[in-house]
Motif scaffolding. Structure first.
Motif, PDB file in Angstrom:
ATOM      1  N   ASN A 113       0.792  -1.227   0.000  1.00  0.00           N
ATOM      2  CA  ASN A 113       0.000   0.000   0.000  1.00  0.00           C
ATOM      3  C   ASN A 113       0.827   1.281   0.000  1.00  0.00           C
ATOM      4  N   GLY A 114       2.145   1.176   0.093  1.00  0.00           N
ATOM      5  CA  GLY A 114       2.991   2.371   0.132  1.00  0.00           C
ATOM      6  C   GLY A 114       4.449   1.981   0.024  1.00  0.00           C
ATOM      7  N   LEU A 115       5.304   2.625   0.808  1.00  0.00           N
ATOM      8  CA  LEU A 115       6.731   2.350   0.758  1.00  0.00           C
ATOM      9  C   LEU A 115       7.040   0.911   1.153  1.00  0.00           C
ATOM     10  N   ALA A 116       7.862   0.253   0.335  1.00  0.00           N
ATOM     11  CA  ALA A 116       8.386  -1.077   0.653  1.00  0.00           C
ATOM     12  C   ALA A 116       9.900  -0.972   0.521  1.00  0.00           C
ATOM     13  N   LEU A 117      10.544  -0.669   1.626  1.00  0.00           N
ATOM     14  CA  LEU A 117      11.973  -0.369   1.606  1.00  0.00           C
ATOM     15  C   LEU A 117      12.743  -1.374   2.455  1.00  0.00           C
ATOM     16  N   GLY A 118      13.919  -1.777   1.997  1.00  0.00           N
ATOM     17  CA  GLY A 118      14.773  -2.645   2.779  1.00  0.00           C
ATOM     18  C   GLY A 118      14.054  -3.890   3.248  1.00  0.00           C
ATOM     19  N   GLY A 119      13.935  -4.036   4.573  1.00  0.00           N
ATOM     20  CA  GLY A 119      13.258  -5.194   5.130  1.00  0.00           C
ATOM     21  C   GLY A 119      11.815  -5.315   4.695  1.00  0.00           C
TER      22      GLY A 119
END
Length: 271
Positions: free
Chosen positions: A116-122
């Motif tokens: 639904n939004g940011l999917a960063l790193g982990g």
């Protein structure tokens, strides 16, 4: 997502950072650490526990994993927690996170990430451990670890290249730059991009289709694909043959074939 007060209360009693509800054979799990839902040791442990519980529930055939709010699916690991860890502590956290990602990846039931939004790193590593990924058109993706002086430690260097190939994987990992949902779709990081307001509905539609499939066959299919990805072709074919044989021993196999011959919809029972 609408959750009744009783479901909300039950979720908070058992899980401090997760919400979940089960309806029509579909479980929806929401990581609830606003505003950006960072992962820490406690969240990893809760995810492992909840996913294991859902795997054992006969009323759950498919699972949707998402984040609370509109800003982030999961915007990475909790840097505030990591900042206080030494190398030994970090190794322990890494082992806990690895167990979580492997649990989701190898769960006997299909898991859909609704990003639904940011999917960063982990957060991106979490999404990659799911079977299927549907993204909001506003979602963004990155492995920014290189900019913090570290590298991904939750499977990013391994799962990503198996999906997109080494060249694209190295581009994402080496530069640590953000990409859009459309770019993620082009590179096959996600299966589908939809308007934000349609994200959960699309994920539910996919989950509903999966929930009606013969469950043993679906489990064997996932096992064959996941296990075969890590071995040579001959070993993969042997795994496939064993999984195929297991499906032939089910009542659903007989029902599916009988329904085909009789030109009717099959009535699968999960047996």
């Amino acid at each position: 997502m609408t959750i009744t007060n009783k479901k909300l209360e039950d979720a908070f009693v058992k899980y401090e950072s997760l919400l979940y509800e089960v309806e029509n054979k579909i479980a929806i799990v929401t990581i609830n650490r606003p505003p950006v839902n960072p992962l820490n040791t406690a969240v990893f442990k809760e995810l492992t526990q909840l996913m294991t519980e859902l795997e054992s529930r006969e009323d759950v055939h498919a699972i949707i994993l998402t984040g609370s709010g509109e800003k982030a699916f999961v915007a990475g690991a909790d840097i505030r927690e990591m900042l206080e860890l030494d190398a030994v502590d970090m190794l322990e956290m890494n082992q806990i996170s690895r167990k979580t990602f492997s649990t989701i990846e190898n769960l006997a039931k299909p898991v859909i990430a609704a990003i639904n939004g940011l999917a960063l790193g982990g957060g991106l590593e979490l999404a990659l451990s799911c079977d299927l990924r549907i993204a909001s058109e506003k979602a963004k993706f990155a492995f920014p670890e290189i900019n913090l002086g570290i590298i991904p430690g939750g499977g990013g260097t391994q799962r990503l290249q198996r999906i997109v190939g080494q060249g694209i994987a190295k581009e994402l990992l080496y530069f640590g730059e953000m990409i859009t949902a459309e770019q993620a779709l082009e590179w096959h990081i996600v299966n589908k991009v939809v308007p934000s307001e349609n994200l959960l509905a699309e994920a539910k539609a996919w989950a509903a289709k999966l929930a009606e499939k013969p469950q043993v066959a679906l489990r064997m299919l996932k096992l064959a694909v996941n296990s075969g990805a890590n071995v040579d072709i001959e070993s993969g074919l042997t795994i496939e043959m064993a999984c195929f044989g297991n499906t032939f021993a089910t009542k659903d196999r007989k029902e599916g074939m009988q329904a085909f011959v009789e030109k009717r919809q099959p009535k699968f029972t999960g047996r």
